[in-house]
Design a protein around this motif. Sequence first.
Motif, PDB file in Angstrom:
ATOM      1  N   SER A  49      -0.737   1.034  -0.310  1.00  0.00           N
ATOM      2  CA  SER A  49      -1.068   0.544  -1.725  1.00  0.00           C
ATOM      3  C   SER A  49      -2.533   0.983  -2.076  1.00  0.00           C
ATOM      4  N   TYR A  59      -1.170  -0.339  -7.241  1.00  0.00           N
ATOM      5  CA  TYR A  59       0.140   0.612  -6.878  1.00  0.00           C
ATOM      6  C   TYR A  59       0.652   0.255  -5.359  1.00  0.00           C
ATOM      7  N   TYR A  60       1.930   0.214  -5.229  1.00  0.00           N
ATOM      8  CA  TYR A  60       2.455   0.010  -4.116  1.00  0.00           C
ATOM      9  C   TYR A  60       3.612   1.018  -3.614  1.00  0.00           C
ATOM     10  N   ASP A  62       7.474   1.427  -2.241  1.00  0.00           N
ATOM     11  CA  ASP A  62       8.757   0.807  -2.825  1.00  0.00           C
ATOM     12  C   ASP A  62       9.004  -0.324  -1.667  1.00  0.00           C
ATOM     13  N   SER A  63       8.425   0.216  -0.247  1.00  0.00           N
ATOM     14  CA  SER A  63       8.949  -0.786   0.809  1.00  0.00           C
ATOM     15  C   SER A  63       8.344  -1.990   0.924  1.00  0.00           C
ATOM     16  N   LYS A  65       6.818  -3.640  -2.188  1.00  0.00           N
ATOM     17  CA  LYS A  65       6.576  -4.177  -3.403  1.00  0.00           C
ATOM     18  C   LYS A  65       7.297  -5.453  -3.326  1.00  0.00           C
TER      19      LYS A  65
END
Length: 124
Positions: A49, A59-60, A62-63, A65
Amino acid sequence: QVQLVESGGGLVQPGGSLRLSCAASGFTFSSYFMSWVRKAPGKGLEWVSDINSSGGTTYYVDSVKGRFTISRDNAKNTLYLQMNSLKPEDTAVYYCARGRGVTVIAGNAPVGSWGQGTQVTVSS
């Protein structure tokens, strides 16, 4: 000189929560993007992130979020990572780094200023 000191790691059961902190010194914290990066056993560095200088944009990967939240307190020169609904695959050493995610890793090696890391273990 730039110093980044992480804390807050530990052993937690699946589904549990942890809050990581990163205390920054030696530079104008409020002027920099900051990132969290992790390294799981047997795997390479993975950006998790990042957050812009004001804290207004995050921002992250996907795993994480919906489970992790990055934040910062510029008055305290501290970066945070709230981790909820932890999974065994989140087990890793977590590092804070100065800069955007795309700039702090190159060729699976750290670039720039990083902390020493804090261990997070998710296991029953």
